[in-house]
Design an enzyme around this catalytic site. Structure first.
Site, mmCIF file in Angstrom:
data_model
loop_
_atom_site.group_PDB
_atom_site.id
_atom_site.type_symbol
_atom_site.label_atom_id
_atom_site.label_comp_id
_atom_site.label_asym_id
_atom_site.label_seq_id
_atom_site.Cartn_x
_atom_site.Cartn_y
_atom_site.Cartn_z
ATOM 1 N N ARG A 137 0.828 -1.210 0.000
ATOM 2 C CA ARG A 137 0.000 0.000 0.000
ATOM 3 C C ARG A 137 0.866 1.265 0.000
ATOM 4 O O ARG A 137 0.610 2.208 -0.738
ATOM 5 C CB ARG A 137 -0.914 -0.015 1.237
ATOM 6 C CG ARG A 137 -1.946 1.068 1.300
ATOM 7 C CD ARG A 137 -3.080 0.895 0.294
ATOM 8 N NE ARG A 137 -2.849 1.612 -0.939
ATOM 9 C CZ ARG A 137 -3.080 1.130 -2.150
ATOM 10 N NH1 ARG A 137 -3.545 -0.088 -2.306
ATOM 11 N NH2 ARG A 137 -2.834 1.858 -3.209
ATOM 12 N N GLU A 160 6.850 40.184 -9.524
ATOM 13 C CA GLU A 160 5.477 39.960 -9.962
ATOM 14 C C GLU A 160 4.895 41.297 -10.411
ATOM 15 O O GLU A 160 4.928 42.272 -9.655
ATOM 16 C CB GLU A 160 4.686 39.400 -8.769
ATOM 17 C CG GLU A 160 3.311 38.901 -9.087
ATOM 18 C CD GLU A 160 2.652 38.331 -7.834
ATOM 19 O OE1 GLU A 160 3.123 37.292 -7.306
ATOM 20 O OE2 GLU A 160 1.691 38.950 -7.345
ATOM 21 N N ASP A 208 1.239 38.613 -13.892
ATOM 22 C CA ASP A 208 0.277 37.953 -13.015
ATOM 23 C C ASP A 208 -1.146 38.214 -13.472
ATOM 24 O O ASP A 208 -1.629 39.355 -13.448
ATOM 25 C CB ASP A 208 0.484 38.470 -11.582
ATOM 26 C CG ASP A 208 -0.326 37.649 -10.599
ATOM 27 O OD1 ASP A 208 -0.429 36.426 -10.796
ATOM 28 O OD2 ASP A 208 -0.869 38.239 -9.641
#
Lengths: 277, 277, 277, 277, 277, 277
Positions: F98, F195, F216
């Site tokens: 598993r 950004e 962005d």
């Protein structure tokens, strides 16, 4: 049982505790190339448990050490019997000896005590089981030793078994409510056990379809009554004030399981010594 | 003693062992806002040890729990005495109870046993000391409990004390050579102890200026002779087959120290229960 | 010395620090099947220490790497000498190089410095010892390096040796009281050392049977007086303001031990480079 | 910088190393209720670094200790200056003292050494940076100390910066191939640095658009030529045989960065003592 | 649920993974004294789970951060709803944001998916349960999220529940033998579940008194037959090829439990963003 | 990639989670000497990733298990393909199954999803990269899986890359100031990304010589304008609302990099089963 890598973590912690920065006596005196033979000798009669732990202690310090078991876990030995033969680096033998024996003597002590309890139940269907009254840090090994001594295990911890006690019942407003609340919350794979102190509580537990009913500190007569009342509709566990004198009489009331705290909380080390040969 | 942060690591490991993924009974039944009062009650007579551990178990689960000690470590309690009052979150009380008691009962068991040995030495200068025959993972706490019971400690581990045994002597080619080699290698802050099995070996150890001479499994007469011979030039430790019957007679031979393995390897849990009030 | 499994934990932490998520240069450029030969070359004269650590760094990354020592720890090398030959997976060699050398250069630096101090004591019985002024996390290895350089070790830490200082003496109400209190509390296997700043304190320490008397920052004349006074009844340690210029004169006062903080707190890395061949 | 919880793990490991099972001297002699005032005093001139580490050492042992900084990390102190005032539990002060000072003296030693290098670059644009030649286990703290001394950091480890060296170039079949392979594999956020040993290699690196070109062990003239050739198209780092005598001349060749291994591999502990007041 | 101290260990590991040696952007730009307010906003409709984890992420970095929940775990939110208000040190907010959201979005994603499955079972007694197909390292939290979404839990791991599968049956020589062997070995507190692939196997399991019978990949008709046959003598679990389309039909066959792997193995992060306000 | 010893630590934690105190079903039923053969079979089409992890899971439980890969990480498989053959101790196979599959299915799910995104970019120079939106505790493995699926990596964490966002810009007083402050503080080996939300911000970032400019949540037209304006003077990254429908159009604006959160935050387990043969 524990995976080997998890067992190794426990053993390393124990070795650090004993060896710390080295064995200043052995490091000063024993040639690193020196090799020896030794044996583990039983100094008493009993049941051995924990040989795989004892062996790993040596191997962790020096993989080259040979550890040949002359008996297996769960087997009976007599005073003077050789339990294992150990060969390899002398320094490693001397450094590992105490930790290896501390495990083996403690676990064999548990197996031997469990065996004396299990002996009293010969011929009956009742099983003796352990409790959560174990030594902090050693539960997995101690519960293994109980099985080696002929006992069975109770739940391992608070998350793999349910035991509804007095305070739980009060908080829930009765046994029925408690069982229902628990059943709604836990995995369907786990049984529900209720601790009862009277026949009335036994009846409530039965009505609420408890899987296991614990009879807590009841007299022999009360236990007989409870067993008759339950009549196979739940497993029955007796608990409280069980000792070597009382266990058979308790079992003869027909209970399925008797839990005994002292199997793990009051242990006499089984006497084993390592002798160089 | 251990730093608190190190003690906390041990306790967290023990709590994980018992609580794992939660107390599925308590989590299902007890309101998170519920608060309770409880007491620890002695169910037997003895010496308490480990209250600071027992308290930390609760605090680690819930810092808001109050744990008020009614006695201190090392003090004597009687059956029925209240040892501590504990107040706070009911869930946390129920989850911590078993682990907290497992520590306290084990350590108080050691203190109580040590006390019975120390009692036998009343009026004599001889001290009873522990050994390295401790439970893996609990040595620091167990040695603390020995002191609480009126005993003293032997070396903690293989790196903070020297004990030259039979195999070391053989490897070095005699006691004199062994002591000299060790002395050249270890810090000047550590004493040198030699295990002896005969008066001849005692003489050799004396000649080589051992700091401590262990008399291993000697008869009372041999011990008396050894003590006379040594005459204060080294500390004298008796070891082997010491029990409650023999300890006073051994002490009366004049030895300074008697080491007793069973102080820590064969422990009867001191019976304490938590009662909600 | 440390057990190998404990050493491995230190090394793995150091490797994680340097390799973190991989060597993005090497992982981009070196074929996983590439194999190389390299040597460690001394770039200066000195004493090597830590080869077993340096070797484990490689083995932990790749067990298949061969590390052949051309000298042993504690041996003297000259500029240009080959210290070790290393063969195996090129990626692993490049990734382990820096960590392996950081250990080896630091520890060899300590051994080399210790050697220069020890050299000054040639022909005298006095030993140069280290202190607790070590780099956090490296004490065991640094104290090992001191021994490789011809020095001896002082106590390893606060729990395996006693050093009664000024503040302890004040708190206890005098040297005599301090020694007695300590003696009652510690294992009988550990010696008691007292720090003294005057001949009066030396006399008090002697009277209270201190095992070791430290002369703290005394002049050469004071030290000579102290040594005469003590006359073999305790070991004598000189401490404070010791350097290469002063150490021999201090030793010639007759002290047994001289402790030098800079052995471990002010280290010049011993220059070693890895060259692919 | 490291998160506080990660720093705490390092400090706890260092405290375990020094305190282990307790300070047997202090535990025997100092009342648990005793409280003291102390100061950290500079015994030399230099730059302080690591006060937050030094403070945490005390707080981890006893949160009640007050640690009042009289200077900040990165500030210059003179012999005799008080660096910090420390008040609280006497036992905790004594137990934490050595570990706290070991950190502070080592890190302040690095800051002080870096400052002497940075001083030589006054008025120039060139920056002095550290290397990966750090003490195993202390890299984050040592690189912090370099910044406190006025230096800058090079890559922290093998996974957050690229440095293509001789063996990488050979394996890739040339500088151009190496740069292209690396660029295709690494995050776009990381620059590519190439180690060069000749003007030809500098040209190749430029042609392949290396972000940073390291001039390894070049003469001053070679460095000047390289800087002229590169002419701002890549950052230029000088490396090898840099010392206090040579660093300014190297900087005057016009390189942007000079890396100096001894900032962290050869450290003189900055002398600080704790005095009770 | 996990103890807080164990949860903290997981969170610290996750923070180390993201913050490592610091947030070099934030550390360069944000004043350490800066304080901000932020909100968590739902960008979708669903069920929230994991707020206590998300909160601890902030608190571990800075205990002074306030985290005010506007909804509780298990509650439904709509796109645009404010889930929590967070105030405190700006640096800590920026450093913790990603890790905090990674937990919250993953666990809320599981709760939301579980809710859509549980919705299909409205009005029926059948419960939807999870499996062991969880993300390595997150099982405890993922199983908690399943409960928050209205599901129930299957066994947590291989040691707190029995599931006898095909290979086990073959090894034991049949269902009856397998159940008996298991029953003799496990704690009496744990139920026994058997995986069956045919009505014949269901009959065998019933005869051997299995507590739970799993119907593995059976058709709807087969399931109905099995449920009729079992008739309340064991709990019935359906497993295999369950999806949103099929789950209600499966439930209508009368099974008690339906296990669904995708609750935890195929998770769509629930979209939440942190906005400074 | 992670060192093997670090990977092993992750795997052991996952195994403990699943196996805990043992597989009580398997331990009861499978002979310790039993040996089996099994295969991993793909139940869907996709890209495999994580075989070395999956293999280590088995080896950690039992070094004797053979794990023969029939495909390599990064290779495409079809439904029904055999991915690996596994032979060895039956108990270990059952216990590891598993956990081994949980890793392999999750990582192959990420590789498969990344592949579908990367496919859309065929013939273009634009790269698809991951984000920090990963599963806590699995980042290193998940980022590896992205590469196996044909994607590239963004920065690994907050300390190996700079991303200047809105809050940073405000705190610094503009993009120019922010970039300069960051540049003065970070290692010279790391690029600076900003950004931007408008063409004005793009211009500011360019003027301040940002290495990477993130667009962005811009429209396709805005992105085209930005790419034209930047004109190769910085790398350009598009971010926000990227999905399989939009990614090619975004790429066709000329951006260099497109970051996609769902590569790692919304994963469909790739279906693989282990079959005994």
């Amino acid at each position: 049982m524990l995976n080997r890598f998890e067992l190794d973590e426990f053993i390393k912690a124990a070795l650090k505790e004993d060896i710390a920065l080295g064995d200043i006596t052995t490091d000063s005196l024993i040639e690193q190339s020196s090799v020896s033979n030794a044996v583990y000798i039983a100094k008493d009669d009993g049941i051995v448990a924990g040989l795989f732990v004892s062996e790993r202690v040596f191997k962790i310090l020096d993989e080259g050490i040979e550890f040949v078991r002359k008996v297996n876990d769960g087997e009976r030995v007599k005073k003077g019997d050789i339990i294992a033969e150990i060969r390899g680096n002398t320094s490693a033998l001397l450094k590992a000896e105490r930790t290896s024996l501390n495990y083996l003597q403690h676990l064999s002590g548990i197996a031997t005590k469990t065996d004396t309890f299990a002996e009293r139940l010969k011929g009956l269907k009742t099983k003796v089981v352990d409790t959560r009254k174990t030594t902090p840090g050693l539960r997995a090994l101690e519960k293994y030793a109980v099985k080696m001594g002929g006992g069975s295990n109770h739940r391992f911890c608070l998350s793999d078994g349910v035991l509804i006690k007095d305070n739980h019942i009060k908080a829930a407003g009765g046994i029925k409510a408690a069982i229902e609340k628990v059943r709604a919350n836990i995995p369907h794979t786990i049984k529900i056990e209720v601790e009862t102190e009277s026949i009335e509580q036994v009846q409530e537990a039965l009505a609420a379809k408890a899987d296991i009913i614990m009879l807590d500190n009841m007299s022999l007569d009360e236990m007989k009554n409870a067993v008759n009342l339950i009549d196979g509709r739940a497993a029955v566990e007796a608990s409280g004030n069980v000792n070597l004198e009382s266990i058979r009489k308790i079992a003869e009331t027909g209970v399925d399981i008797i839990s005994v705290g002292e199997l793990t909380h009051t242990v006499k080390a089984f006497d084993i010594s390592m002798r160089f040969v």
